[in-house]
Design a protein around this motif. Structure first.
Motif, PDB file in Angstrom:
ATOM      1  N   TYR A   5      32.447  82.536  51.171  1.00 22.19           N
ATOM      2  CA  TYR A   5      32.004  81.444  50.303  1.00 22.19           C
ATOM      3  C   TYR A   5      31.190  82.268  49.181  1.00 22.19           C
ATOM      4  CZ  TYR A   5      33.326  78.236  53.815  1.00 22.19           C
ATOM      5  OH  TYR A   5      34.102  77.497  54.786  1.00 22.19           O
ATOM      6  N   PHE A   6      31.448  81.994  47.895  1.00 26.10           N
ATOM      7  CA  PHE A   6      30.791  82.165  46.735  1.00 26.10           C
ATOM      8  C   PHE A   6      30.182  81.279  45.901  1.00 26.10           C
ATOM      9  CE2 PHE A   6      33.535  85.503  48.099  1.00 26.10           C
ATOM     10  CZ  PHE A   6      32.967  86.774  47.886  1.00 26.10           C
ATOM     11  N   GLY A   7      29.191  81.478  45.030  1.00 28.80           N
ATOM     12  CA  GLY A   7      28.448  80.344  44.222  1.00 28.80           C
ATOM     13  C   GLY A   7      29.150  80.640  42.839  1.00 28.80           C
ATOM     14  N   ALA A   8      29.241  79.438  42.207  1.00 32.72           N
ATOM     15  CA  ALA A   8      29.975  79.225  40.865  1.00 32.72           C
ATOM     16  C   ALA A   8      29.279  80.060  39.865  1.00 32.72           C
ATOM     17  CB  ALA A   8      30.190  77.747  40.358  1.00 32.72           C
ATOM     18  N   LYS A   9      27.873  80.258  40.180  1.00 29.53           N
ATOM     19  CA  LYS A   9      27.038  80.904  38.788  1.00 29.53           C
ATOM     20  C   LYS A   9      27.335  82.393  38.803  1.00 29.53           C
ATOM     21  CE  LYS A   9      23.119  83.138  40.010  1.00 29.53           C
ATOM     22  NZ  LYS A   9      23.266  84.413  39.254  1.00 29.53           N
ATOM     23  N   ASP A  10      28.294  82.776  39.699  1.00 30.03           N
ATOM     24  CA  ASP A  10      28.831  84.180  39.404  1.00 30.03           C
ATOM     25  C   ASP A  10      30.299  84.031  39.238  1.00 30.03           C
ATOM     26  OD1 ASP A  10      26.461  85.918  39.784  1.00 30.03           O
ATOM     27  OD2 ASP A  10      26.268  85.076  41.755  1.00 30.03           O
TER      28      ASP A  10
ATOM     29  N   VAL B 289      37.165  88.458  42.823  1.00 35.96           N
ATOM     30  CA  VAL B 289      37.259  88.622  44.102  1.00 35.96           C
ATOM     31  C   VAL B 289      38.760  88.054  44.515  1.00 35.96           C
ATOM     32  CG1 VAL B 289      36.837  87.902  46.373  1.00 35.96           C
ATOM     33  CG2 VAL B 289      35.113  89.071  44.754  1.00 35.96           C
ATOM     34  N   ARG B 290      38.875  87.008  43.673  1.00 34.29           N
ATOM     35  CA  ARG B 290      40.244  86.106  43.979  1.00 34.29           C
ATOM     36  C   ARG B 290      41.392  87.144  43.605  1.00 34.29           C
ATOM     37  NH1 ARG B 290      39.941  80.865  45.498  1.00 34.29           N
ATOM     38  NH2 ARG B 290      38.159  79.759  44.483  1.00 34.29           N
ATOM     39  N   ARG B 291      41.305  87.882  42.528  1.00 36.20           N
ATOM     40  CA  ARG B 291      42.277  88.723  42.042  1.00 36.20           C
ATOM     41  C   ARG B 291      42.506  89.756  42.814  1.00 36.20           C
ATOM     42  NH1 ARG B 291      46.138  87.423  39.275  1.00 36.20           N
ATOM     43  NH2 ARG B 291      47.084  88.190  41.191  1.00 36.20           N
ATOM     44  N   MET B 292      41.327  90.383  43.341  1.00 34.84           N
ATOM     45  CA  MET B 292      41.809  91.422  44.331  1.00 34.84           C
ATOM     46  C   MET B 292      42.171  91.042  45.788  1.00 34.84           C
ATOM     47  SD  MET B 292      38.460  93.444  46.367  1.00 34.84           S
ATOM     48  CE  MET B 292      38.137  91.989  47.339  1.00 34.84           C
TER      49      MET B 292
ATOM     50  N   VAL C  79      36.230  80.444  48.790  1.00 33.78           N
ATOM     51  CA  VAL C  79      35.834  79.305  48.382  1.00 33.78           C
ATOM     52  C   VAL C  79      34.890  79.250  47.660  1.00 33.78           C
ATOM     53  CG1 VAL C  79      34.802  76.957  49.560  1.00 33.78           C
ATOM     54  CG2 VAL C  79      36.112  78.491  51.114  1.00 33.78           C
ATOM     55  N   THR C  80      34.881  78.472  46.540  1.00 29.65           N
ATOM     56  CA  THR C  80      33.785  78.325  45.339  1.00 29.65           C
ATOM     57  C   THR C  80      32.939  77.179  45.769  1.00 29.65           C
ATOM     58  OG1 THR C  80      35.275  79.618  44.035  1.00 29.65           O
ATOM     59  CG2 THR C  80      33.312  78.718  42.909  1.00 29.65           C
ATOM     60  N   CYS C  81      31.642  77.124  45.697  1.00 31.05           N
ATOM     61  CA  CYS C  81      30.685  76.043  45.506  1.00 31.05           C
ATOM     62  C   CYS C  81      29.784  76.052  44.506  1.00 31.05           C
ATOM     63  CB  CYS C  81      29.770  76.500  47.040  1.00 31.05           C
ATOM     64  SG  CYS C  81      30.591  76.585  48.417  1.00 31.05           S
ATOM     65  N   PRO C  82      29.566  74.651  44.122  1.00 29.07           N
ATOM     66  CA  PRO C  82      28.883  74.518  42.852  1.00 29.07           C
ATOM     67  C   PRO C  82      27.718  75.415  42.624  1.00 29.07           C
ATOM     68  CG  PRO C  82      29.574  72.513  43.943  1.00 29.07           C
ATOM     69  CD  PRO C  82      29.696  73.631  45.107  1.00 29.07           C
ATOM     70  N   THR C  83      27.260  75.568  41.504  1.00 31.50           N
ATOM     71  CA  THR C  83      26.031  76.409  41.222  1.00 31.50           C
ATOM     72  C   THR C  83      24.916  75.480  41.634  1.00 31.50           C
ATOM     73  OG1 THR C  83      27.035  77.488  39.281  1.00 31.50           O
ATOM     74  CG2 THR C  83      24.633  77.344  39.333  1.00 31.50           C
ATOM     75  N   SER C  84      23.762  76.315  42.550  1.00 27.20           N
ATOM     76  CA  SER C  84      22.734  75.377  42.962  1.00 27.20           C
ATOM     77  C   SER C  84      21.612  75.756  41.854  1.00 27.20           C
ATOM     78  CB  SER C  84      22.180  76.140  44.257  1.00 27.20           C
ATOM     79  OG  SER C  84      21.163  75.515  44.593  1.00 27.20           O
ATOM     80  N   ARG C  85      21.046  74.659  41.264  1.00 22.33           N
ATOM     81  CA  ARG C  85      19.971  74.774  40.242  1.00 22.33           C
ATOM     82  C   ARG C  85      18.681  74.070  40.813  1.00 22.33           C
ATOM     83  NH1 ARG C  85      22.697  75.658  35.548  1.00 22.33           N
ATOM     84  NH2 ARG C  85      24.836  75.733  35.659  1.00 22.33           N
ATOM     85  N   GLU C  86      17.854  74.459  39.728  1.00 16.94           N
ATOM     86  CA  GLU C  86      16.234  73.921  39.982  1.00 16.94           C
ATOM     87  C   GLU C  86      16.074  72.565  39.347  1.00 16.94           C
ATOM     88  OE1 GLU C  86      13.885  75.415  41.667  1.00 16.94           O
ATOM     89  OE2 GLU C  86      14.635  77.503  41.636  1.00 16.94           O
TER      90      GLU C  86
END
Length: 293
Positions: A145-150, A157-160, A171-178
């Motif tokens: 699991y990775f965040g969409a911010k990056d 990573v997907r390419r690799m 799995v990409t999860c939405p960017t968590s925001r303040e």
């Protein structure tokens, strides 16, 4: 919850759980709500959840940035347990890069040449790809699991994973925001009170471009200019503001397919990155509104 320091210990701890499914969240520690959201997502889909804590020296271009990166393992372990982690893998640099280590994984093409790659150099993503591959092979998870911010990191990573046929779902999860829209980052803690107010200009500038996109503007130059204007009004100089294809990261002049509007900017001594997706088929503003931007 169990804390392990070596790959041998890790594999022994996970062996009884492989048939049920393992979710993995790689981090450099200094956990915040963004990391915890990844752990919670992993816990929903996997009976066993692994968190790694490793400040990877090979992906820092500046020694000062590496030295300043917060190390808060004790607090991180408590937070990880509260969010559903079962195993924390916290290796030393010597464990990850033992004597004689001489292998580098290098992903080529636009996915590493643009955005962060253009500013920080190809070696940055060589460091990312090598350490993520090493972690994936150590954990052998079903899902990571990775965040969409990056976003660029996720593409790399997907390419690799695809090229090396590593059997894991990314799995990409939405960017968590303040509450004011600022993307959560461990580096945010280094912002002074005044700098933290300035940092809120970043998501507001991205939102201005999203509004323009929703109104029908598709010219990439006009959209990036809106972001730069917003940053400049606050006295912030960007390192880049670019619109690229969401999958290949090839630069775009017109947004006629899903695209990534990404930026990097320094607020004081703290370097911030952020992005939003521009998709002609979907109004992405609603997702950002839900996250507080």
């Amino acid at each position: 919850m169990r804390i392990v320091r070596t790959v041998t210990e890790l594999r022994a701890a996970l062996e009884p759980h492989r048939s049920g499914g393992i979710g993995f969240v790689p981090t450099m520690g200094a956990l915040h709500e963004g990391h915890l959201s990844l752990l919670r997502a992993a816990a929903v889909e996997n009976p066993t959840v692994v968190l790694s804590i490793f400040v990877n020296p090979t992906q820092f271009g500046e020694a000062a940035d590496l030295d300043a990166y917060p190390r808060t393992e004790e607090a991180d372990v408590e937070l990880a347990a509260s969010a559903g982690a079962h195993v924390v893998f916290a290796p030393s640099a010597a464990e990850m890069y033992p004597a004689g280590f001489a292998t580098t994984i290098s992903v080529g093409g636009a996915v590493t040449a643009t955005l962060e790659g253009a500013v920080r150099g190809r070696s940055h993503f060589d460091g990312v790809a090598t350490v993520v591959a090493t972690l994936l092979l150590a954990v052998q998870p079903d899902r990571a699991y990775f965040g969409a911010k990056d976003a660029q990191q996720v593409v790399v990573v997907r390419r690799m994973v695809t090229d090396l046929r590593i059997p894991v779902a990314i799995v990409t999860c939405p960017t968590s925001r303040e509450a004011d829209g600022l993307a959560r980052s461990s580096r945010n803690a280094r912002l002074s009170a005044e700098e933290r107010q300035l940092a809120a200009i970043v998501p507001r500038s991205l939102r201005a471009a999203q509004d323009a996109f929703a109104s029908g503007i598709r010219d990439a130059h006009r959209l990036t200019a809106l972001v730069r204007e917003g940053l400049a009004e606050a006295g912030l100089d960007d390192e880049y503001v670019e619109i690229v294809d969401a999958d290949t990261l090839d630069p775009l002049t017109d947004v006629t397919r899903p695209a990534l509007l990404a930026l990097a900017v320094r607020v004081g001594t703290v370097r911030l990155i952020d992005n939003v997706v521009l998709d002609p088929a979907v109004d992405d503003r609603t997702a950002v509104e839900r996250s507080g931007a």
